[in-house]
Design a protein around this motif. Structure first.
Motif, PDB file in Angstrom:
ATOM      1  N   MET A 396       0.835  -1.207   0.000  1.00  0.00           N
ATOM      2  CA  MET A 396       0.000   0.000   0.000  1.00  0.00           C
ATOM      3  C   MET A 396       0.869   1.257   0.000  1.00  0.00           C
ATOM      4  SD  MET A 396      -3.118  -1.102   2.575  1.00  0.00           S
ATOM      5  CE  MET A 396      -4.349   0.010   1.899  1.00  0.00           C
ATOM      6  N   TYR A 397       1.946   1.215   0.757  1.00  0.00           N
ATOM      7  CA  TYR A 397       2.860   2.353   0.790  1.00  0.00           C
ATOM      8  C   TYR A 397       3.534   2.567  -0.563  1.00  0.00           C
ATOM      9  CZ  TYR A 397       7.079   5.039   1.814  1.00  0.00           C
ATOM     10  OH  TYR A 397       8.090   5.962   1.780  1.00  0.00           O
ATOM     11  N   PHE A 398       3.992   1.476  -1.182  1.00  0.00           N
ATOM     12  CA  PHE A 398       4.618   1.593  -2.497  1.00  0.00           C
ATOM     13  C   PHE A 398       3.631   2.141  -3.523  1.00  0.00           C
ATOM     14  CE2 PHE A 398       7.522  -2.191  -1.288  1.00  0.00           C
ATOM     15  CZ  PHE A 398       8.369  -1.333  -0.600  1.00  0.00           C
ATOM     16  N   ALA A 399       2.389   1.675  -3.440  1.00  0.00           N
ATOM     17  CA  ALA A 399       1.358   2.170  -4.362  1.00  0.00           C
ATOM     18  C   ALA A 399       1.172   3.677  -4.194  1.00  0.00           C
ATOM     19  CB  ALA A 399       0.048   1.434  -4.137  1.00  0.00           C
ATOM     20  N   ALA A 400       1.168   4.141  -2.956  1.00  0.00           N
ATOM     21  CA  ALA A 400       1.017   5.570  -2.710  1.00  0.00           C
ATOM     22  C   ALA A 400       2.189   6.353  -3.300  1.00  0.00           C
ATOM     23  CB  ALA A 400       0.909   5.831  -1.206  1.00  0.00           C
ATOM     24  N   ARG A 401       3.375   5.828  -3.177  1.00  0.00           N
ATOM     25  CA  ARG A 401       4.527   6.517  -3.749  1.00  0.00           C
ATOM     26  C   ARG A 401       4.419   6.594  -5.279  1.00  0.00           C
ATOM     27  NH1 ARG A 401      10.146   4.320  -1.656  1.00  0.00           N
ATOM     28  NH2 ARG A 401      10.766   5.784  -3.297  1.00  0.00           N
ATOM     29  N   ILE A 402       3.947   5.507  -5.881  1.00  0.00           N
ATOM     30  CA  ILE A 402       3.788   5.523  -7.333  1.00  0.00           C
ATOM     31  C   ILE A 402       2.723   6.545  -7.732  1.00  0.00           C
ATOM     32  CG2 ILE A 402       3.008   4.163  -9.311  1.00  0.00           C
ATOM     33  CD1 ILE A 402       4.253   1.715  -7.952  1.00  0.00           C
ATOM     34  N   SER A 405       4.141   9.918  -7.582  1.00  0.00           N
ATOM     35  CA  SER A 405       5.053  10.226  -8.681  1.00  0.00           C
ATOM     36  C   SER A 405       4.299  10.480  -9.979  1.00  0.00           C
ATOM     37  CB  SER A 405       6.054   9.070  -8.865  1.00  0.00           C
ATOM     38  OG  SER A 405       5.399   7.914  -9.350  1.00  0.00           O
ATOM     39  N   GLU A 406       3.070   9.966 -10.080  1.00  0.00           N
ATOM     40  CA  GLU A 406       2.246  10.197 -11.269  1.00  0.00           C
ATOM     41  C   GLU A 406       1.364  11.432 -11.121  1.00  0.00           C
ATOM     42  OE1 GLU A 406       0.114   6.538 -12.018  1.00  0.00           O
ATOM     43  OE2 GLU A 406       1.742   5.839 -13.322  1.00  0.00           O
ATOM     44  N   ASP A 407       1.670  12.241 -10.104  1.00  0.00           N
ATOM     45  CA  ASP A 407       0.922  13.481  -9.859  1.00  0.00           C
ATOM     46  C   ASP A 407      -0.563  13.192  -9.615  1.00  0.00           C
ATOM     47  OD1 ASP A 407       0.774  16.189  -9.441  1.00  0.00           O
ATOM     48  OD2 ASP A 407       0.412  16.686 -11.550  1.00  0.00           O
TER      49      ASP A 407
END
Length: 799
Positions: A396-402, A405-407
């Motif tokens: 879930m954390y990695f998804a949030a970072r992605i 990054s995609e604005d």
């Protein structure tokens, strides 16, 4: 058969040995002695007798307890230095000096040293001659077991099985040398050659393997035992050979075991023959696992891809094989190549442990390869399908970072909020909180930062890289909101709550900025009382007392004597056992660490403080604890390091900080990536720097030489300094991640202040490394340099 034993018949001597109780560690764990503390000679990091003290207040620290050492003016000093470096031939040559004979005759310890040197230099006959004039029990009681083992080795090397047997049998089970003695005893009995001696050798080897099944010499013992059993018990011999093939598949012992197994073919069962078949999936996986552990990634990929073509589609080993291939691509950072492999696992290995691993690693691989949407899909499958696994909050954390990054900030915020609701105690909760704060900073919503931190019961910040982070950025938000007085108090609170931490270092610098000046090396003068109270100048150290418990410990006495003689490789086992015995007594561990530090055994002494004594870094250095800090952050190679620091225009503190992180002060260390020496240089970088620095006749092996390694490592730091306006944080980040990456990051987000820039470093390893080494840079500056708190510019240079 060995005959004419004085006083004690061989049969009785051997049977008494067999009847002796197992040592305590073997009785309780059935295992080898504790793992060694260091990988190479610990005293090598301090073998120079010509250090120049660079401490800010030389002579102010009280002298610690000392392990006795040979005086630098002694004719034995250069010999001991050679011994420390395993230069046995040189030490042996120097010991032939006739002028040393009277000194050797007067000192049993030096005679033992001479015997050891002769043995290691390939002169066992000389070793025997020296030891024949020595009665260990009378002349050298502290090292009697070491002398007996050495005598057994020398006797065995000169084909005197009789003497070897007696010497090995003399070592008691309480000695840490007992396992080695059993191996030598079995070998001596085997060399005696008579049937009854061979039977006793079998009994000794059985005893050894039952007591120490995972000992470093267990494979050799199995091979020796199997050889003895081939004629009478071929089935058991085959089991031992097969065990060697399984446990040490890439060793020469495994090759010999395979050869012997083929000669025993008539005695093998069908199951054993199958284990001998190198074409089976089981064997291919055994070899692949071993190669994977040795980082032979290309070989793993090639071997298993070839093997998979031969295996049936329903082979149960297929999923693990694919996983090892995928992981090997990941190790090599071949993320695009790894993606189809992880896809095959997801297609063919559903509802297995390999599916979850493929989702996690495949998601991270896709992310690294630039396929963000593919990564999001795999991460979502993790938290939906494996909601109770520890990977779920990571996903879930990695998804949030992605998403960020995609604005897509709103979706990122929703994902982080959901993560914290579902996994409030998860190991990624602290990072989720930070990412929420980061978004608030992007929006200049400083009140949201303050409110978010104020509403937390606990931050979950429990490691070196996050302790104090949320409260530091709360203080920063107050500062940016123009609430300077509140910000100053908040920064002061961070400095008090998180001593000598990365975020305390930032906070002190922020306090200096609030005062309107960060001029000079030491910002304590600007910060004022908050700094003076926590980091007093002229801090003297109270000596570390030597507890009676440690001084009386026989292992300590052995280790001290061995260290005095420069035999650190022998001392290491005793030191490891000491650490284990006294693990629950910090005062005793500190005394041991202090003695080792005084003996220049820095890889061991600093590691004791760093990894085995807990809680001491929860407060700033005081008169009572100042010695603890200097043990954990020592200054070996002072002459060489300060000379090159001056030549390069670098602070010694930054070289020491990087050296501590890279090698732990072990000059002989080599990483899996073939980086070598104190400052862990790889060959291409070292060759380029050597050429630029005018070093002729460079060879890769020279990187194990401390002086040359410091010369080239400091030259590389100087190169990084010239590319980064000598900013400590950028030098450190560049040393780990390369200047090319630092240059890219400066272009992408170098307009951010230092604190946010470091948090933005996309490589987690480099981000954490930068924080950790900056913290060490501060500690070295305070303990030994001119700055109680070094200045850090928050404005970064242009790319």
């Amino acid at each position: 058969m060995i005959r004419n034993l004085p006083a004690l018949p061989l049969a009785l001597a051997t049977l008494l040995t067999l009847a002796l109780p197992l040592p305590a560690q073997a009785q309780s764990r059935g295992d080898a002695p504790p793992t060694e503390l260091a990988q190479t000679n610990p005293r090598e990091a301090g073998s120079s007798a010509h250090f120049r003290v660079i401490e800010r207040f030389p002579g102010s620290d009280s002298l610690p307890p000392q392990i006795p050492s040979i005086a630098p003016t002694s004719p034995f000093a250069p010999i001991i230095e050679d011994v420390e470096r395993n230069n046995w031939a040189s030490a042996h040559r120097d010991l032939q000096n006739p002028e040393l004979r009277p000194l050797l005759n007067d000192d049993a310890s030096l005679r033992f040293l001479a015997a050891t040197v002769a043995m290691e230099a390939g002169h066992p006959d000389q070793t025997r001659a020296i030891l024949n004039e020595l009665d260990p029990a009378r002349d050298l009681p502290v090292l009697a077991d070491y002398a007996s083992l050495l005598k057994a080795r020398a006797a065995l090397a000169t084909e005197d099985a009789h003497t070897a047997t007696l010497a090995a049998a003399a070592i008691a089970p309480e000695s840490l040398l007992y396992p080695d003695a059993l191996i030598l005893l079995a070998e001596a009995l085997q060399k005696a050659g008579q049937p009854e001696d061979r039977q006793r050798a079998i009994e000794v080897l059985d005893l050894f393997l039952n007591a120490y099944p995972r000992h470093a010499q267990a494979a050799a013992a199995r091979e020796q035992l199997a050889t003895l059993l081939e004629a009478t018990h071929p089935g058991r011999a085959a089991e031992l050979y097969l065990n060697i093939r399984q446990q040490r598949p890439l060793s020469q012992a495994a090759t010999r075991a395979t050869r012997q197994l083929r000669t025993l073919d008539a005695h093998l069962t069908d199951a054993q023959r199958r284990l001998l078949d190198d074409t089976t999936p089981e064997r291919a996986l055994t070899l692949a696992r071993a190669r994977f552990d040795l980082h032979q990634s290309e070989h793993v990929i090639s071997q298993l891809n070839t093997a998979l073509e031969r295996w049936p589609e329903d082979a149960p080993q297929r999923c693990e094989a694919l996983y090892l291939i995928g992981r090997s691509h990941t190790k090599l950072r071949q993320h695009s190549a790894g993606t189809p492999v992880y896809n095959r696992i997801l297609e063919h290995c559903a509802d297995t442990e390999w599916e979850l691993r493929a989702l996690y690693l495949g998601g991270r691989g896709r992310w690294n390869a630039g396929d963000r949407r593919g990564a999001l899909t795999l991460f979502e499958r993790i938290w939906q399908t494996y909601a109770d696994h520890s990977y779920a909050d990571d996903a879930m954390y990695f998804a949030a970072r992605i998403l960020r990054s995609e604005d897509r900030p709103d979706e990122a915020r929703d994902r982080l909020t959901a993560q914290l609701q579902r996994y409030p105690e998860g190991d990624m909760a602290k990072d989720a909180h930070w990412l929420l704060l980061r978004e608030y900073f992007d929006r200049d919503d400083f009140q949201a930062v303050i409110d978010h931190v104020d509403n937390l019961d606990k931050t979950g910040e429990d490691d070196l890289y996050t302790k104090g982070r949320l409260h530091y950025f709360r203080a920063r938000a107050l500062l940016q909101a123009g609430r300077n007085d509140e910000a100053a108090q908040a920064f002061i609170k961070v400095t008090r709550d998180h001593p000598m931490s990365y975020y305390a270092l930032l906070s002190f610098n922020q306090l200096a900025r609030l005062q309107g000046s960060t001029e000079g090396l030491d910002i304590c003068a600007t910060v004022g009382p908050a700094c003076e109270e926590l980091l007093p100048a002229n801090l003297q150290a109270a000596p570390v007392e030597l507890p009676d418990e440690l001084e009386r410990d026989a292992g300590f006495q052995k280790a001290s004597r061995l260290l005095t003689l420069g035999l650190t490789s022998l001392a290491r086992r005793e030191l490891t056992a000491l650490r284990t015995r006294h693990a629950n007594t910090p005062s005793t561990l500190w005394a041991l660490a202090s003695l080792l530090d005084a003996a220049h055994a820095y890889p061991i002494s600093h590691d004791l403080a760093r990894r085995h004594i807990h809680g001491w870094m929860d407060a700033y250095p005081t008169q009572t604890t100042r010695r603890h800090w200097s043990i954990a952050y020592p200054t070996p190679f002072k002459d060489t390091l300060t000379r090159y620091a001056e030549q390069r225009g670098l602070s010694p503190a930054i070289i020491y900080a990087i050296m501590r992180e890279e090698s732990g002060f072990n000059p002989r260390i080599e990483s899996w990536a073939n980086a070598r020496g104190l400052l862990q240089l790889i060959e291409p970088t070292a060759r380029r720097i050597a050429q630029r620095d005018g070093l002729e006749d460079f060879s890769f092996d020279l990187l194990f030489d401390p002086t040359l390694n410091i010369r080239l490592g400091s030259a590389y730091m100087r190169e990084l300094a010239s590319q980064t306006s000598a900013h400590p944080a950028l030098i450190i980040a560049g040393y780990n991640g390369g200047f090319g990456n630092v240059s890219t990051w400066l272009k992408d987000f170098g307009n951010e202040d230092l604190d946010l820039f470091v948090e933005n470093i996309p490589y987690g390893q480099t981000r954490d490394y930068t924080k950790r080494v900056l913290m060490s840079f501060w500690i070295y500056s305070y303990l030994y340099g001119d700055a109680r708190v070094p200045t850090l510019s928050f404005t970064l240079p242009p790319p």
